[in-house]
Each structure stands twice: as structure tokens, then as C-alpha cells.
Design a protein around this motif. Structure first.
Motif, PDB file in Angstrom:
ATOM      1  N   ILE A   1       0.833  -1.209   0.000  1.00 13.17           N
ATOM      2  CA  ILE A   1       0.000   0.000   0.000  1.00 13.17           C
ATOM      3  C   ILE A   1       0.868   1.260   0.000  1.00 13.17           C
ATOM      4  CG2 ILE A   1      -1.673   1.351   1.319  1.00 13.17           C
ATOM      5  CD1 ILE A   1      -2.897  -1.311   2.251  1.00 13.17           C
ATOM      6  N   MET A   2       1.873   1.293   0.876  1.00 20.22           N
ATOM      7  CA  MET A   2       2.703   2.487   0.977  1.00 20.22           C
ATOM      8  C   MET A   2       3.557   2.684  -0.271  1.00 20.22           C
ATOM      9  SD  MET A   2       1.511   3.650   3.668  1.00 20.22           S
ATOM     10  CE  MET A   2       2.473   5.157   3.622  1.00 20.22           C
TER      11      MET A   2
ATOM     12  N   LEU B   1       5.296  12.161  12.336  1.00 23.88           N
ATOM     13  CA  LEU B   1       5.682  11.721  10.998  1.00 23.88           C
ATOM     14  C   LEU B   1       4.434  11.288  10.218  1.00 23.88           C
ATOM     15  CD1 LEU B   1       8.599  11.637   9.963  1.00 23.88           C
ATOM     16  CD2 LEU B   1       8.512   9.159  10.169  1.00 23.88           C
ATOM     17  N   GLY B   2       4.200  11.888   9.088  1.00 22.51           N
ATOM     18  CA  GLY B   2       3.016  11.612   8.277  1.00 22.51           C
ATOM     19  C   GLY B   2       2.060  12.778   8.194  1.00 22.51           C
ATOM     20  N   LYS B   3       2.177  13.714   9.156  1.00 23.45           N
ATOM     21  CA  LYS B   3       1.264  14.855   9.180  1.00 23.45           C
ATOM     22  C   LYS B   3       1.406  15.709   7.929  1.00 23.45           C
ATOM     23  CE  LYS B   3      -1.655  17.746  11.134  1.00 23.45           C
ATOM     24  NZ  LYS B   3      -3.068  17.375  11.368  1.00 23.45           N
ATOM     25  N   THR B   4       2.637  15.912   7.464  1.00 20.04           N
ATOM     26  CA  THR B   4       2.836  16.747   6.278  1.00 20.04           C
ATOM     27  C   THR B   4       2.244  16.110   5.025  1.00 20.04           C
ATOM     28  OG1 THR B   4       5.039  15.790   5.895  1.00 20.04           O
ATOM     29  CG2 THR B   4       4.918  17.837   7.186  1.00 20.04           C
ATOM     30  N   VAL B   5       2.164  14.790   5.013  1.00 17.09           N
ATOM     31  CA  VAL B   5       1.541  14.106   3.871  1.00 17.09           C
ATOM     32  C   VAL B   5       0.044  14.400   3.844  1.00 17.09           C
ATOM     33  CG1 VAL B   5       1.256  11.897   2.670  1.00 17.09           C
ATOM     34  CG2 VAL B   5       3.263  12.272   4.125  1.00 17.09           C
ATOM     35  N   LEU B   6      -0.580  14.345   5.020  1.00 13.45           N
ATOM     36  CA  LEU B   6      -2.017  14.615   5.115  1.00 13.45           C
ATOM     37  C   LEU B   6      -2.341  16.061   4.746  1.00 13.45           C
ATOM     38  CD1 LEU B   6      -2.831  12.700   8.437  1.00 13.45           C
ATOM     39  CD2 LEU B   6      -3.227  11.938   6.082  1.00 13.45           C
ATOM     40  N   ILE B   7      -1.371  16.950   4.906  1.00 17.98           N
ATOM     41  CA  ILE B   7      -1.562  18.343   4.479  1.00 17.98           C
ATOM     42  C   ILE B   7      -1.273  18.490   2.989  1.00 17.98           C
ATOM     43  CG2 ILE B   7      -0.693  20.703   4.743  1.00 17.98           C
ATOM     44  CD1 ILE B   7      -0.034  19.965   7.680  1.00 17.98           C
ATOM     45  N   GLY B   8      -0.226  17.818   2.524  1.00 22.50           N
ATOM     46  CA  GLY B   8       0.255  18.017   1.159  1.00 22.50           C
ATOM     47  C   GLY B   8      -0.654  17.483   0.078  1.00 22.50           C
TER      48      GLY B   8
ATOM     49  N   LEU C   1      -7.051   3.468   0.001  1.00 26.70           N
ATOM     50  CA  LEU C   1      -6.236   2.682   0.935  1.00 26.70           C
ATOM     51  C   LEU C   1      -4.995   3.405   1.461  1.00 26.70           C
ATOM     52  CD1 LEU C   1      -6.384  -0.901  -0.645  1.00 26.70           C
ATOM     53  CD2 LEU C   1      -7.490  -0.108   1.455  1.00 26.70           C
ATOM     54  N   PRO C   2      -4.249   4.147   0.627  1.00 19.94           N
ATOM     55  CA  PRO C   2      -3.041   4.790   1.160  1.00 19.94           C
ATOM     56  C   PRO C   2      -3.303   5.727   2.339  1.00 19.94           C
ATOM     57  CG  PRO C   2      -2.974   4.779  -1.228  1.00 19.94           C
ATOM     58  CD  PRO C   2      -4.340   4.301  -0.842  1.00 19.94           C
ATOM     59  N   ARG C   3      -4.325   6.541   2.249  1.00 23.03           N
ATOM     60  CA  ARG C   3      -4.624   7.473   3.342  1.00 23.03           C
ATOM     61  C   ARG C   3      -5.013   6.714   4.608  1.00 23.03           C
ATOM     62  NH1 ARG C   3      -9.133  10.442   5.287  1.00 23.03           N
ATOM     63  NH2 ARG C   3      -8.591  12.567   5.996  1.00 23.03           N
ATOM     64  N   THR C   4      -5.815   5.669   4.459  1.00 25.13           N
ATOM     65  CA  THR C   4      -6.231   4.865   5.612  1.00 25.13           C
ATOM     66  C   THR C   4      -5.024   4.205   6.273  1.00 25.13           C
ATOM     67  OG1 THR C   4      -8.368   4.422   4.566  1.00 25.13           O
ATOM     68  CG2 THR C   4      -7.695   2.960   6.361  1.00 25.13           C
ATOM     69  N   GLU C   5      -4.120   3.643   5.443  1.00 25.80           N
ATOM     70  CA  GLU C   5      -2.946   2.957   5.994  1.00 25.80           C
ATOM     71  C   GLU C   5      -2.000   3.938   6.667  1.00 25.80           C
ATOM     72  OE1 GLU C   5      -1.129  -0.475   7.035  1.00 25.80           O
ATOM     73  OE2 GLU C   5      -2.975  -0.323   5.826  1.00 25.80           O
ATOM     74  N   LEU C   6      -1.836   5.114   6.101  1.00 25.75           N
ATOM     75  CA  LEU C   6      -0.977   6.120   6.724  1.00 25.75           C
ATOM     76  C   LEU C   6      -1.512   6.504   8.097  1.00 25.75           C
ATOM     77  CD1 LEU C   6       1.374   8.118   6.642  1.00 25.75           C
ATOM     78  CD2 LEU C   6      -0.140   9.728   5.457  1.00 25.75           C
ATOM     79  N   LYS C   7      -2.814   6.674   8.226  1.00 25.36           N
ATOM     80  CA  LYS C   7      -3.390   7.017   9.526  1.00 25.36           C
ATOM     81  C   LYS C   7      -3.179   5.893  10.540  1.00 25.36           C
ATOM     82  CE  LYS C   7      -6.765  10.589   8.532  1.00 25.36           C
ATOM     83  NZ  LYS C   7      -8.122  11.061   8.821  1.00 25.36           N
ATOM     84  N   LYS C   8      -3.244   4.637  10.082  1.00 30.40           N
ATOM     85  CA  LYS C   8      -2.970   3.506  10.986  1.00 30.40           C
ATOM     86  C   LYS C   8      -1.525   3.556  11.486  1.00 30.40           C
ATOM     87  CE  LYS C   8      -6.244   0.128   9.081  1.00 30.40           C
ATOM     88  NZ  LYS C   8      -6.368  -1.165   8.349  1.00 30.40           N
ATOM     89  N   ILE C   9      -0.600   3.823  10.571  1.00 31.14           N
ATOM     90  CA  ILE C   9       0.808   3.912  10.955  1.00 31.14           C
ATOM     91  C   ILE C   9       1.012   5.023  11.979  1.00 31.14           C
ATOM     92  CG2 ILE C   9       3.129   4.478  10.122  1.00 31.14           C
ATOM     93  CD1 ILE C   9       2.354   3.144   7.455  1.00 31.14           C
ATOM     94  N   MET C  10       0.388   6.158  11.758  1.00 27.79           N
ATOM     95  CA  MET C  10       0.535   7.284  12.682  1.00 27.79           C
ATOM     96  C   MET C  10      -0.038   6.950  14.055  1.00 27.79           C
ATOM     97  SD  MET C  10      -0.309  10.471  10.103  1.00 27.79           S
ATOM     98  CE  MET C  10      -0.107  11.730  11.380  1.00 27.79           C
TER      99      MET C  10
END
Length: 409
Positions: A220-221, A281-288, A391-400
Motif C-alpha cells: 500500500i505504501m 511523521l506523516g502529518k505533512t503528507v495529510l496536508i500536502g 487505501l493509502p490514506r487509511t494505511e498512513l493514519k494507521k501507521i501514525m
């Protein structure tokens, strides 16, 4: 997975990344300088200008084809030996392309030159991630990206100059010279990172790849990486035809049009370096990514209003580039660390999947562009970014969430 000692970022330890980024710059400008010159190349070989994007797609395909080998090979022989050998091979193929007589020979050499992309991604990046602590590694990657981004900034201008005044052949001579200089820097400054991996048969190597590709989080990532980077890569591949052939810009105007777009990417990387320590880590992705989506909508708007098409292209792609700058290095790091298999193999698996996706998407976009022109490019960008919200956004939030629970920020 064996732990490799890491170091902190300092002026002394920065010399290895600077030597590596000179080779990275050579590899990238091997695409960014060549793409604007492809209009002259196609004329010299007597073929249609629609062959121009294939130079980039074959370059990427070449990178995909050796990824499975170079990563595990660097685990066994050491990153330094494989990296130095890869640099020399890239120099040789840049010189051999001067002897090509038709477009097929040219694309075959472009394919071989593409091996340099995997040398960077599967060997060089793995060495950076192993050499530095987590956030220092992200900073180094972002700083390297800024330096290597001089390639797409300068490449179109230099490529336009080659078309106007000399021959495209001189571009490859210059690229070979820069890569040769980087070889001496790497030989002198690169630490000889040895990862203790027992010698195993091809069957066991394939089992490692199987383990990586069965990791859902890794898939996914890694698959989310082209969703962030492909809009800009499609622009680099198609912009010579789009701006010069379709919109009637001169070669110099084409080169200058790259500055706001790629300048925004540099700005995004600089912002990431400044704020990466301040946010999870990952917050800037959710903004970008939402910023990138706004850019894609502006780009699409321009295709329906011809009076504003060029300003919308420049503004839309600048927003897309900025969003990529503050997010891509983070996602790459999370993809690389999502598997416990040795990092040479994981980096190779990332490179193999990425280059294959890059080749496929560029060729699909090239065919669509032949039939639907600029609007097809805008729709491709929009679709890629909308896919990230699945899926990528969901998986990133799980990682965070997992990192927060483990007090990893």
C-alpha cells in the motif's frame, strides 16, 4: 534484520550524501535534459515527435529490470562496491549512445542508462537510510532532493540550448563527465557499509522478495508513491510536446516554464526540512495531498478554458509540486521501514514496483495524449490523486496511530 550503526547529521557526514547526489543529479538530468532534446532526436531519426515520451518510459523500465538483483547484491557485496560499479556502467552507456543510428538503438541505450535509477534507489538510498538516524535520514533525503531538482530546472534550459546551438550528443558527454566525477567522490567519502547477510541461492533471494511483496503495508505504501510523484513525472515526459508542439511556445519559453513548477517542489522540500521535527511523521503528507488535489482541479479547469490554459497549468502544477515536496520523502521512509527484510532487498522491491508502475502509467498517458491531448494529462493527474484518498490514506493514519501508541513521533 541486522541493525546497522547510524550517525548524526554533520558537515563531515554530509560529504557522502553530496557525492551521491552528484550522481543522482547526473541520472536525473539524463532524463530532464534529454526530454526537451527529444524533439531534435526524433527529427534526426526521422520519426514522429510522439516517440518523445518513450525516451523517459524506457529509461524507467531499465531501472525496473535490475532492481531485483542490485539490492540483494549490495546486501552481499556491500553497498559501496555495487554503487561504484553502477556509476561506471552509467558512464559507459552515456558514451555509447553517441553511436546510435536509429530510434530503436537509441531507446535500447536509454533502457540500459535507466539502470542508474536503480543504483540510486535500491543501493544509494538504502545506504543513506542505514547511515543516519530516522529524522536525519529524512532531512538528508529532502536536501538531496533539492540539489537533484536542479536537474529538471536546468535540464530544459540546457536542452533547449543544445537544440538551438549545438547537438544533443553533447548533453550525454556532459552527463558522463558529471557521473565520472561523482565516482571519485563516492570512492573517497562513502562509508563501506557491510550488512552481514549469509550467501544464499537464488531461491532464497526470491523468498525474501516474496516475503516483502506479501506485506500488505509495504504494498500500500509503495503503491502510494507514484500517486504522489506521477503528476510531475508525466509533466516532465509530456511537456515538450504539450508546450512546444501544441501551445506553440519556443524552446526557451518551454525551459523557463519549468521554473515555477520545480521551484515549488524545492520550496516544499525546504519546508519539510524545517518542520519535520515539529509534527508527527506523516502529518505533512495529510496536508500536502489535499493541496495537490486543488492543483489538479485548477489544471483541469484550464483545459476547458483555453484563454487560461497556460496560467492554470503553471499554478496547478506548482501546487502539485509543493504538496509532493512536503510528503514524498516521508512516504518513502515508511514504505522502506514497513518490512523486516534487509533494506537492500526492500529498497530493490520498492524500485522494481515503482519503475514498472512509472513505465506503464507514462505509456498509457502517452497513448491517451495522442487522442485527447492536454485534457487527458489533467484527468490522469486528478485520478492519481483521488486514488490516494482510498487505501493509502487509511494505511498512513494507521501507521501514525501505531507510532503515537509506541510514543514514536
Amino acid at each position: 534484520m541486522q541493525k546497522v550503526p547510524t550517525t548524526t547529521l554533520s558537515r563531515a557526514t554530509l560529504m557522502f550524501p553530496l557525492a551521491l547526489v552528484l550522481f543522482e543529479f547526473s541520472v536525473y538530468i539524463g532524463n530532464d535534459l534529454v526530454q526537451p532534446a527529444m524533439l531534435a532526436v526524433t527529427r534526426d531519426f526521422g520519426v514522429s515527435s510522439t516517440w518523445a515520451p518513450s525516451s523517459m518510459s524506457f529509461y524507467l523500465l531499465g531501472g525496473a529490470c535490475v532492481a531485483w538483483l542490485l539490492g540483494p547484491l549490495s546486501d552481499r557485496l556491500g553497498r559501496k562496491k555495487v554503487l561504484l560499479g553502477g556509476v561506471l556502467f552509467f558512464v559507459l552507456t552515456c558514451l555509447l549512445i553517441l553511436l546510435t543510428q536509429n530510434i530503436y538503438q537509441f531507446l535500447a541505450l536509454r533502457f540500459l542508462q535507466g539502470f542508474g535509477l536503480t543504483v540510486i534507489s535500491a543501493v544509494g538510498y538504502a545506504a543513506i537510510q542505514e547511515s543516519f538516524a530516522e529524522r536525519d535520514a529524512i532531512k538528508v533525503m529532502a536536501l538531496m532532493a533539492n540539489i537533484s531538482l536542479l536537474a529538471p530546472l536546468l535540464g530544459p534550459v540546457v536542452g533547449a540550448g543544445l537544440i538551438e546551438h549545438v547537438s544533443w550528443h553533447w548533453g550525454f558527454i556532459g552527463i558522463a563527465a558529471m557521473a565520472g566525477l561523482s565516482w571519485f567522490g563516492l570512492k573517497s567519502k562513502m562509508p563501506d557499509i557491510q550488512v552481514s547477510v549469509p550467501k544464499r541461492s537464488l531461491r532464497y533471494m526470491l523468498q525474501d522478495f516474496k516475503q516483502v511483496y506479501h506485506n500488505k503495508r509495504f504494498l500500500i505504501m509503495t503503491a502510494s508513491l507514484p500517486l504522489l510523484s506521477m503528476p510531475l513525472m508525466l509533466w516532465i515526459a509530456l511537456s515538450p510536446v504539450m508546450l512546444v508542439d501544441e501551445l506553440g511556445l519556443s524552446s526557451v519559453e518551454y525551459g523557463l516554464s519549468q521554473f515555477p513548477i520545480l521551484g515549488a517542489l524545492i520550496l516544499g522540500n525546504l519546508v519539510l526540512v524545517r518542520i519535520v521535527d515539529k509534527y508527527p511523521l506523516g502529518k505533512t503528507v495529510l496536508i500536502g495531498v489535499p493541496i495537490m488535489l486543488v492543483g489538479a482541479l485548477i489544471l483541469l479547469f484550464g483545459t476547458f478554458h483555453q484563454d487560461y490554459v497556460l496560467p492554470c497549468i503553471l499554478l496547478g502544477l506548482s501546487l502539485i509540486s509543493f504538496g509532493e515536496g512536503i510528503g514524498f520523502s516521508i512516504v518513502y521512509r515508511l514504505a522502506l521501514m514497513s518490512s523486516e527484510v534487509s533494506k537492500g532487498t526492500v529498497a530493490a522491491a520498492i524500485s522494481l514496483l515503482l519503475m514498472t508502475l512509472f513505465f506503464s502509467i507514462i505509456e498509457i498517458a502517452r497513448v491517451l495524449y495522442e487522442h485527447f491531448h492536454i485534457i487527458s494529462f489533467a484527468f490522469c493527474c486528478l485520478v492519481l490523486l483521488l486514488l490516494w484518498f482510498t487505501l493509502p490514506r487509511t494505511e498512513l493514519k494507521k501507521i501514525m496511530q501505531e507510532r503515537a501508541a509506541n510514543q514514536q513521533f
